[in-house]
Design a protein around this motif. Structure first.
Motif, PDB file in Angstrom:
ATOM      1  N   VAL A  42       0.937  -1.063   0.114  1.00 23.94           N
ATOM      2  CA  VAL A  42      -0.008  -0.054  -0.064  1.00 23.94           C
ATOM      3  C   VAL A  42       0.993   1.249  -0.080  1.00 23.94           C
ATOM      4  CG1 VAL A  42      -1.531   1.344   1.248  1.00 23.94           C
ATOM      5  CG2 VAL A  42      -2.187  -1.003   0.825  1.00 23.94           C
ATOM      6  N   PRO A  43       1.999   1.597   0.843  1.00 30.93           N
ATOM      7  CA  PRO A  43       2.562   2.497   1.007  1.00 30.93           C
ATOM      8  C   PRO A  43       3.304   2.923  -0.504  1.00 30.93           C
ATOM      9  CG  PRO A  43       3.019   1.445   2.880  1.00 30.93           C
ATOM     10  CD  PRO A  43       2.202   0.657   2.085  1.00 30.93           C
ATOM     11  N   MET A  57       2.103   1.756  -3.288  1.00 27.97           N
ATOM     12  CA  MET A  57       1.249   1.656  -4.345  1.00 27.97           C
ATOM     13  C   MET A  57       1.439   0.601  -5.256  1.00 27.97           C
ATOM     14  SD  MET A  57       0.716   5.747  -5.186  1.00 27.97           S
ATOM     15  CE  MET A  57       2.515   6.119  -4.882  1.00 27.97           C
ATOM     16  N   TRP A  90      -7.699  -3.535  -0.209  1.00 29.06           N
ATOM     17  CA  TRP A  90      -6.096  -3.050  -0.332  1.00 29.06           C
ATOM     18  C   TRP A  90      -6.160  -1.935  -1.464  1.00 29.06           C
ATOM     19  CZ3 TRP A  90      -3.467  -4.176   3.382  1.00 29.06           C
ATOM     20  CH2 TRP A  90      -3.394  -5.303   4.329  1.00 29.06           C
ATOM     21  N   LEU A 121      -7.546   1.244   0.197  1.00 26.96           N
ATOM     22  CA  LEU A 121      -6.355   1.589   1.289  1.00 26.96           C
ATOM     23  C   LEU A 121      -5.333   2.280   0.338  1.00 26.96           C
ATOM     24  CD1 LEU A 121      -6.026   1.785   4.156  1.00 26.96           C
ATOM     25  CD2 LEU A 121      -4.544  -0.427   3.751  1.00 26.96           C
ATOM     26  N   THR A 122      -4.957   1.886  -0.838  1.00 24.61           N
ATOM     27  CA  THR A 122      -3.932   2.393  -1.619  1.00 24.61           C
ATOM     28  C   THR A 122      -4.363   3.785  -2.151  1.00 24.61           C
ATOM     29  OG1 THR A 122      -3.220   0.269  -2.330  1.00 24.61           O
ATOM     30  CG2 THR A 122      -2.163   2.120  -3.567  1.00 24.61           C
ATOM     31  N   ARG A 180      -4.353   6.191   0.693  1.00 26.63           N
ATOM     32  CA  ARG A 180      -2.843   6.315   0.941  1.00 26.63           C
ATOM     33  C   ARG A 180      -2.491   7.814   0.207  1.00 26.63           C
ATOM     34  NH1 ARG A 180       1.625   8.042  -0.514  1.00 26.63           N
ATOM     35  NH2 ARG A 180       3.575   7.096  -0.792  1.00 26.63           N
ATOM     36  N   VAL A 192      -4.102  10.896   1.319  1.00 25.98           N
ATOM     37  CA  VAL A 192      -3.707  11.552   2.501  1.00 25.98           C
ATOM     38  C   VAL A 192      -2.481  12.305   2.039  1.00 25.98           C
ATOM     39  CG1 VAL A 192      -2.276  10.810   4.372  1.00 25.98           C
ATOM     40  CG2 VAL A 192      -4.458   9.831   4.044  1.00 25.98           C
ATOM     41  N   MET A 193      -1.568  11.716   1.071  1.00 26.34           N
ATOM     42  CA  MET A 193      -0.251  12.420   0.907  1.00 26.34           C
ATOM     43  C   MET A 193      -0.577  13.770   0.329  1.00 26.34           C
ATOM     44  SD  MET A 193       2.415  11.401  -2.141  1.00 26.34           S
ATOM     45  CE  MET A 193       1.525  11.190  -3.447  1.00 26.34           C
TER      46      MET A 193
END
Length: 358
Positions: A115-116, A118, A219, A222-223, A226, A229-230
């Motif tokens: 996930v972090p 991608m 997933w 969630l990606t 992520r 959020v960035m």
């Protein structure tokens, strides 16, 4: 049919039969030599991944926080980037594990790397087509391009992918993911055409929609979160906007390493026709190299031909298997035809094929 034609055809059949026998004997001998190297040791995966990913995130955090005028920032960029690459390549091991094996590791990897970075693991399940004798080197192989019979421009275009892929991935998750849920047909198209890590952008994964599980979708979402959020942290001023080009530069660096490794992984001589398991092995390479090769080809990827021969050998046993096969197989064995001293030699042969194809 005259006698000479009959003799020629008989000779060809005998030569083909001899070659098939030689290939069968080679495979059986190689399999016996490596018979004790197929077992999976979960502890190796855990220790290696945790050491790699924790160190990588510490170094990358320092790189992102420091000005580029600092030599320490560039050191952290290079070493952190290599370790991020190593951490991400556990995805390759994960897709080769049986679905019921090391489930917690798979989920842990997805949460702390997939996930972090991608690249959730379900996006690489298309890799199994790359190992299929029905798909390898064909239009149904997302990880193959007929580079050897192409042009220099084709190789340049392949390498140029590294500058666009980070942008496409961010767009895929930040914007296209929510849009895809608005219509069933669009969702199906997205899963078939925009959910696989490939170098061949014409690849279509027709079975992806039916294979997509609730966990896969989790997933994926969630990606997407992520990425939101960035950019959200930038919009509210918590994260400096200057970090975005630094993150992009790191992604491009990692992709450059991966694409150069990919150039050296195969001979790319397939014409798009279906070939045998051993022909796919012979179209791949094993690179002896040195410590730099290990940085560029982490987790045993330098032994790519060996991996195609025996995909179920865990990465930490590939070096052992390679040394055994080199030592124990006869000098005229098919295995030795796949061995190169370094990546430069493998890429050099590929470029010679490109030049001679004109």
């Amino acid at each position: 049919m005259n006698h000479s034609t009959g003799y020629i055809m008989a000779a060809r059949r005998e030569a083909a039969s001899t070659e098939i026998k030689r290939q069968r004997e080679f495979y059986q001998a190689a399999r016996e030599i490596c018979s004790d190297l197929f077992s999976v040791r979960p502890s190796v995966y855990w220790v290696d991944f945790l050491a790699s990913v924790v160190t990588a995130y510490v170094l990358v955090s320092v790189y992102l926080a420091m000005p580029l005028s600092s030599p320490i920032a560039w050191f952290c960029f290079a070493v952190g980037g290599v370790l991020i690459y190593r951490s991400s390549m556990f995805i390759h091991e994960i897709v080769h594990l049986p679905s019921n094996e090391m489930k917690f590791f798979r989920r842990f990897w997805n949460f702390f790397a997939g996930v972090p970075l991608m690249v959730p693991s379900f996006t690489y399940e298309s890799h199994l087509h790359h190992h299929s004798s029905r798909h390898y080197g064909t239009e149904n192989d997302g990880e193959y391009l007929p580079l050897a019979s192409g042009t220099i421009l084709g190789v340049v275009a392949f390498l140029a992918q590294v500058f666009f892929q980070p942008i496409l991935v961010v767009f895929r998750y930040a914007i296209w993911t929510p849009i895809s849920f608005c219509h069933a047909g669009l969702r199906k198209w997205t899963l078939q055409h925009a959910t696989s890590l490939v170098i061949n952008f014409q690849y279509e994964n027709h079975k992806r929609p039916e294979k997509q599980t609730v966990e896969d979708t989790f997933w994926e979402l969630l990606t997407a979160f992520r990425v939101w959020v960035m950019f959200g942290l930038v919009l509210v001023g918590t994260m400096p906007v200057e970090r975005l080009p630094k993150i992009y530069a790191l992604a491009v660096f990692i992709l450059i390493v991966n694409h150069v490794r990919t150039l050296a992984a195969h001979r790319y001589t397939s014409d798009g026709s279906t070939i045998s398991h051993l022909d796919q092995f012979l179209d791949s390479t094993n690179i002896t190299g040195n410590w730099l090769t290990e940085l560029m080809c982490p987790l045993g990827l330098r032994y790519h031909a060996l991996h195609h021969l025996f995909p179920k050998i865990p990465y930490y046993n590939l070096g052992v298997a390679h040394r055994r096969l080199v030592e124990r197989l006869p000098a005229d064995s098919l295995y030795h035809d796949t061995v190169y001293p370094n990546a430069r030699a493998a890429i050099g042969e590929l470029m010679e094929s490109v030049r001679s194809s004109k």
